[in-house]
Design a protein around this motif. Structure first.
Motif, PDB file in Angstrom:
ATOM      1  N   ALA A 277     -18.177  -9.667  -2.091  1.00  0.00           N
ATOM      2  CA  ALA A 277     -18.973 -10.592  -2.881  1.00  0.00           C
ATOM      3  C   ALA A 277     -18.505 -10.650  -4.331  1.00  0.00           C
ATOM      4  O   ALA A 277     -18.147 -11.693  -4.847  1.00  0.00           O
ATOM      5  N   ASN A 278     -18.461  -9.490  -5.006  1.00  0.00           N
ATOM      6  CA  ASN A 278     -18.133  -9.555  -6.437  1.00  0.00           C
ATOM      7  C   ASN A 278     -17.518  -8.263  -6.960  1.00  0.00           C
ATOM      8  O   ASN A 278     -17.501  -8.035  -8.154  1.00  0.00           O
ATOM      9  N   GLY A 279     -17.007  -7.416  -6.104  1.00  0.00           N
ATOM     10  CA  GLY A 279     -16.473  -6.136  -6.554  1.00  0.00           C
ATOM     11  C   GLY A 279     -14.968  -6.055  -6.481  1.00  0.00           C
ATOM     12  O   GLY A 279     -14.303  -6.940  -5.952  1.00  0.00           O
ATOM     13  N   MET A 280     -14.398  -4.981  -7.033  1.00  0.00           N
ATOM     14  CA  MET A 280     -12.977  -4.713  -6.938  1.00  0.00           C
ATOM     15  C   MET A 280     -12.757  -3.712  -5.815  1.00  0.00           C
ATOM     16  O   MET A 280     -13.311  -2.627  -5.832  1.00  0.00           O
ATOM     17  N   ALA A 281     -11.969  -4.093  -4.810  1.00  0.00           N
ATOM     18  CA  ALA A 281     -11.796  -3.249  -3.625  1.00  0.00           C
ATOM     19  C   ALA A 281     -10.824  -2.110  -3.878  1.00  0.00           C
ATOM     20  O   ALA A 281      -9.810  -2.283  -4.538  1.00  0.00           O
ATOM     21  N   PHE A 282     -11.153  -0.945  -3.340  1.00  0.00           N
ATOM     22  CA  PHE A 282     -10.213   0.172  -3.303  1.00  0.00           C
ATOM     23  C   PHE A 282      -9.171  -0.163  -2.250  1.00  0.00           C
ATOM     24  O   PHE A 282      -9.491  -0.531  -1.129  1.00  0.00           O
ATOM     25  N   GLN A 283      -7.892  -0.050  -2.589  1.00  0.00           N
ATOM     26  CA  GLN A 283      -6.831  -0.626  -1.773  1.00  0.00           C
ATOM     27  C   GLN A 283      -6.264   0.289  -0.690  1.00  0.00           C
ATOM     28  O   GLN A 283      -5.502  -0.176   0.142  1.00  0.00           O
ATOM     29  N   ASP A 322       3.294   6.743   0.121  1.00  0.00           N
ATOM     30  CA  ASP A 322       4.135   5.972  -0.789  1.00  0.00           C
ATOM     31  C   ASP A 322       3.807   4.484  -0.777  1.00  0.00           C
ATOM     32  O   ASP A 322       4.371   3.717  -1.560  1.00  0.00           O
ATOM     33  N   PHE A 323       2.886   4.059   0.101  1.00  0.00           N
ATOM     34  CA  PHE A 323       2.348   2.697   0.028  1.00  0.00           C
ATOM     35  C   PHE A 323       1.274   2.592  -1.049  1.00  0.00           C
ATOM     36  O   PHE A 323       0.934   1.492  -1.478  1.00  0.00           O
ATOM     37  N   ALA A 324       0.695   3.723  -1.447  1.00  0.00           N
ATOM     38  CA  ALA A 324      -0.413   3.717  -2.399  1.00  0.00           C
ATOM     39  C   ALA A 324       0.098   3.513  -3.819  1.00  0.00           C
ATOM     40  O   ALA A 324       1.289   3.693  -4.112  1.00  0.00           O
ATOM     41  N   SER A 325      -0.818   3.144  -4.716  1.00  0.00           N
ATOM     42  CA  SER A 325      -0.455   3.066  -6.133  1.00  0.00           C
ATOM     43  C   SER A 325      -0.247   4.473  -6.673  1.00  0.00           C
ATOM     44  O   SER A 325      -0.669   5.463  -6.059  1.00  0.00           O
ATOM     45  N   LYS A 326       0.384   4.569  -7.839  1.00  0.00           N
ATOM     46  CA  LYS A 326       0.668   5.880  -8.434  1.00  0.00           C
ATOM     47  C   LYS A 326      -0.618   6.656  -8.692  1.00  0.00           C
ATOM     48  O   LYS A 326      -0.701   7.859  -8.412  1.00  0.00           O
ATOM     49  N   ASP A 327      -1.630   5.973  -9.227  1.00  0.00           N
ATOM     50  CA  ASP A 327      -2.890   6.651  -9.540  1.00  0.00           C
ATOM     51  C   ASP A 327      -3.583   7.133  -8.271  1.00  0.00           C
ATOM     52  O   ASP A 327      -4.116   8.250  -8.222  1.00  0.00           O
ATOM     53  N   GLU A 328      -3.585   6.291  -7.240  1.00  0.00           N
ATOM     54  CA  GLU A 328      -4.218   6.683  -5.977  1.00  0.00           C
ATOM     55  C   GLU A 328      -3.478   7.843  -5.343  1.00  0.00           C
ATOM     56  O   GLU A 328      -4.094   8.797  -4.850  1.00  0.00           O
ATOM     57  N   ALA A 329      -2.140   7.784  -5.357  1.00  0.00           N
ATOM     58  CA  ALA A 329      -1.349   8.864  -4.771  1.00  0.00           C
ATOM     59  C   ALA A 329      -1.603  10.182  -5.493  1.00  0.00           C
ATOM     60  O   ALA A 329      -1.726  11.236  -4.867  1.00  0.00           O
ATOM     61  N   SER A 330      -1.667  10.124  -6.824  1.00  0.00           N
ATOM     62  CA  SER A 330      -1.919  11.336  -7.610  1.00  0.00           C
ATOM     63  C   SER A 330      -3.279  11.938  -7.271  1.00  0.00           C
ATOM     64  O   SER A 330      -3.414  13.153  -7.107  1.00  0.00           O
ATOM     65  N   ALA A 331      -4.284  11.086  -7.156  1.00  0.00           N
ATOM     66  CA  ALA A 331      -5.633  11.569  -6.835  1.00  0.00           C
ATOM     67  C   ALA A 331      -5.680  12.175  -5.438  1.00  0.00           C
ATOM     68  O   ALA A 331      -6.317  13.212  -5.210  1.00  0.00           O
ATOM     69  N   ILE A 332      -4.989  11.544  -4.494  1.00  0.00           N
ATOM     70  CA  ILE A 332      -4.986  12.030  -3.116  1.00  0.00           C
ATOM     71  C   ILE A 332      -4.267  13.372  -3.021  1.00  0.00           C
ATOM     72  O   ILE A 332      -4.730  14.302  -2.348  1.00  0.00           O
ATOM     73  N   LEU A 333      -3.143  13.504  -3.714  1.00  0.00           N
ATOM     74  CA  LEU A 333      -2.408  14.772  -3.679  1.00  0.00           C
ATOM     75  C   LEU A 333      -3.170  15.887  -4.393  1.00  0.00           C
ATOM     76  O   LEU A 333      -3.077  17.055  -4.013  1.00  0.00           O
TER      77      LEU A 333
END
Length: 346
Positions: A277-283, A322-333
């Motif tokens: 509807a109006n949010g920014m999706a986590f990718q 490695d499909f994730a963004s740098k910030d997402e990858a850093s948080a996941i690791l």
């Protein structure tokens, strides 16, 4: 190709035996099992959730009701939706595999046309000339007890989807191009899958149209011809069992991998509640398919001589991270480091 009624060629078995369920709800329930054909999928291992199996059994019962069983017309089709990679297609394949039903799968997209679904004239070599080639819908309609799987149905343009309404109602197929009328064979069933609830979101259950490019809002008249089932990822315990049985993962590795997957998915689903509807999706998320491949890649890397702590990260990266963004990858690791009790950096 004429319809051949093979509906009497079946065994009657208990649901408990066919689907390997321990739920008391299915204790006395029976189901038809047909001889497998070349179109029957082969799925060796699959764990059916009680809620999913209940709706599948209702779907099968509705599809096989004799005409006029109720005064009103009952919906005979099922639409299953949920986040990417949670096992929607595999669920239908496993159901077909256990019951011996032939399955005709149409991989849908925004480019899908009625010709793709029903058939078209095609040049089949200089000696054969133009020949009518049936699409998956007609192949299904001519095959008794078959399942038509319309994968990614929420990607199909509304005007194309509306062209299937007659088939969804069980009406004969009229092919004007060949002046042919095809009556749908006995016992045929239709399942459609999608990532959204058909209205451009997931009804507060994660996975909005914002992250599934090409997703269409389903025409209500088309959507109204389906019953609905929501599917989501396995629980941690279920995924641990799957990793151990399917990839030979040791219990500690399986527990760690399932734990990370659960945390990633919680963020993915939680941040996508209203993104349509109006949010920014986590990718980013990690599918069951990717968790299994992470485990298998890890196993091969350790056999090649990689240290386990390095193999985990390398296998995760090459499988999906490695499909994730740098910030997402850093948080996941960072989360993975916490799970493993190490301080490894991305």
């Amino acid at each position: 190709m004429e319809n051949i009624d093979t509906s009497t060629q079946h065994e009657v078995k208990t649901v408990k035996e066919v689907f390997d369920t321990t739920s008391p709800f299915f204790e006395q329930m029976k189901i038809k099992v047909f001889p497998a054909t070349s179109h029957t999928p082969v799925v060796r291992h699959f764990k059916f959730k009680e809620s999913s199996l209940t709706r599948l059994m209702l779907w099968a019962a509705a599809a096989n009701l004799p005409a006029g069983f109720f005064g009103a017309e009952m919906k005979r089709n099922m639409y299953t939706y949920g986040p990417s990679g949670c096992g929607k297609t595999r669920l239908v394949e496993a159901f077909a595999s256990r019951t011996g039903r032939p399955m005709f799968r149409e991989q849908c997209s925004k480019e899908t046309t009625l010709s793709d679904l029903f058939g078209s004239w095609k040049l089949c070599g200089k000696d054969q000339g133009m020949k009518w080639v049936y699409g998956k819908v007609c192949q299904w309609a001519k095959t008794p007890n078959a399942i038509l799987l319309l994968d990614e149905w929420d990607q199909v343009p509304a005007d194309v989807a509306m062209g299937l309404n007659g088939v969804l109602d069980g009406a004969p197929i009229h092919l004007d191009q060949t002046d042919e009328i095809i009556k749908i064979a006995p016992g045929c069933m239709i399942m459609a899958t999608g990532n959204t609830n058909g209205r451009g979101s997931a009804g507060g259950q994660g996975g909005s149209a914002a992250i599934y490019k090409g997703t269409q809002k389903m025409n209500f008249a088309n959507q109204d011809r389906f019953n609905v089932m929501f599917e989501t990822y396995l629980t941690e315990e279920e995924e641990i069992d799957l990793l151990k049985s399917e990839t030979r993962a040791n219990p500690l590795a399986a527990k760690a991998m399932a734990s990370l997957a659960a945390k990633i998915r919680a963020n993915f689903i939680g941040l996508n509640e209203d993104a349509g509807a109006n949010g920014m999706a986590f990718q980013f998320t990690i599918t069951t398919r990717n968790v299994l491949n992470w485990s298998m890649n890890f196993s091969l890397l350790t056999q090649m001589g990689k240290r386990p702590e390095d193999a985990y990260v390398e296998a995760l990266r090459m499988t999906v991270l490695d499909f994730a963004s740098k910030d997402e990858a850093s948080a996941i690791l960072a989360t993975w480091s916490t799970i493993m009790g190490t301080t490894s950096q991305p």
